[in-house]
Write an enzyme that holds these catalytic residues in place. Sequence first.
Site, PDB file in Angstrom:
ATOM      1  N   LYS A 118     -44.881  -9.734 -11.634  1.00 59.37           N
ATOM      2  CA  LYS A 118     -44.337 -10.847 -11.094  1.00 59.37           C
ATOM      3  C   LYS A 118     -45.092 -11.158  -9.873  1.00 59.37           C
ATOM      4  CE  LYS A 118     -40.783 -13.730 -10.762  1.00 59.37           C
ATOM      5  NZ  LYS A 118     -40.234 -14.707 -11.899  1.00 59.37           N
ATOM      6  N   CYS A 148     -47.266  14.469 -14.716  1.00 60.89           N
ATOM      7  CA  CYS A 148     -45.900  15.257 -14.947  1.00 60.89           C
ATOM      8  C   CYS A 148     -45.791  15.578 -16.675  1.00 60.89           C
ATOM      9  CB  CYS A 148     -44.887  14.308 -14.845  1.00 60.89           C
ATOM     10  SG  CYS A 148     -43.148  15.240 -14.603  1.00 60.89           S
TER      11      CYS A 148
END
Length: 512
Positions: free
Chosen positions: A368, A83
């Site tokens: 995590k 992008c």
Amino acid sequence: MSEFDTVFVVDFGAQYAQLIARRVREAHVYSEIVARDVPVAELLARRPRGIIFSGGPKSVHVEGAPTIDAAVYDAGVPILGICYGAQLLAQQLGGDVARTGSGEYGRTGLEVLTSSSALFGDLPTLQDVWMSHGDSIVAAPPGFRVTARTAQVPVAALEDPERRVYGVQFHPEVAHTARGQEVLKHFLYDVCECRPSWTMTSIIEQSVEAVRAQVGSEKVICGLSGGVDSAVAAALVHKAVGDQLTCVFVDTGLMRMGEAEQVEETFRRQFNVDLVHVKAADRFIEALDDVIDPERKRKAIGETFIRVFEEVARDFEDARFLVQGTLYPDIIESGTSDAAKIKSHHNVGGLPDDMQFDLVEPLRNLFKDEVRLMGEELGLPEEIVWRQPFPGPGLAVRIVGTVTPERLEVLRRADAIVTEEIKRAGLYRELWQSFAVLPAVRTVGVMGDERTYAYPIVIRAVTSDDAMTADWARLPYDVLERMSTRLINEVPGVNRVAFDVTSKPPGTIEWE
């Protein structure tokens, strides 16, 4: 992490920079996020296999738009721009980026123009991708070829195989781009020639070696909180140094039902870790007396924890090292030059600078989900590994008002029922968080033909990928009905149940 092939993700202020890094790791390649102003020489000194430019919220044409030293293109390291990153490399290398008035947002059809593209070679000619841009690349730089287009944008992907520089206008890292992970794998494996060696077995082996090298024969202590991060850190360090480790569990009295017993069972009995269980609930309740403001609660709890931990630590004057469960998002959320600082992270309650310990942070390179997988591999019970996130101050910030022993007991029982029913419905792993909240107000009710004046319980359940944003979970009515019935029937002092249907933003996940 020198034993693993490394790909850097240069952060140009994108909301998806973390997601790009996670997707690279899901392909079993180690990745790190770096600020765009890190000197190119410093990047190259780490000998990366590849560099990915993230997206960003700005136009390449605005004053002060993020950029990068153009010397990076001559370093011989493969580059993939995503992008804004694609627009930046196109502009810097002599292409044309313009605001055409026809930006693209959301799901968009992509047409691949050549079967010889390194990124798209074996993928369908037509595929759906996710776009989010106002500016467009309207002319590729010299030496580049256009490899894909959309109905609105003539240059949706471009590449220079000689220099190994590639750009895509869409976001391959998001789930809405159906073949996005395959595009990233082509870049990682075919262009960068990375080895898929970032596996949990190799991560544990390397981490154990690193802890042993750091600690040697010295004593180590670890502050256990009951959460997954400190538990996995403790299990990993114990695997590395065995009985050199002593764990300190400060029982604040602000934890969920059965949590203290579970920590003791896991580490003292299952892992045979030397565990010091400090029962300090009275001190924390005293520190919270008549405190209503959630920030004051956090500070009071943090200060009390520090004092208790310091007192215990004096008994371990021969311990030189302190284990903390710091994660990679804790590091990168502290801010880069382009991404605003979200919050400062000081595990173990914010230990003071004069603590006489060197830190051991074996999880500081992990996300995590990787920590959970490590916990499973190390043999921690599912109840700890897959426990939903829980605030450091515990139940204190789920009581809206002053914390008292009576209110803690009501909330603890209520929270246990919510968790039991969510698990019974098979929803626990699908939700980011689900819990009970106790507003310290009383409402009128009728029970057994008698008027009651008791607490309401608010049920909070959200779905999220990273807690930065969250949507309220559409729990089945029968689940809500069972929870409501049980809460009123089984928890003395409760006569009303509400369900929170607020997303984040505008609300927060917690009620503090």
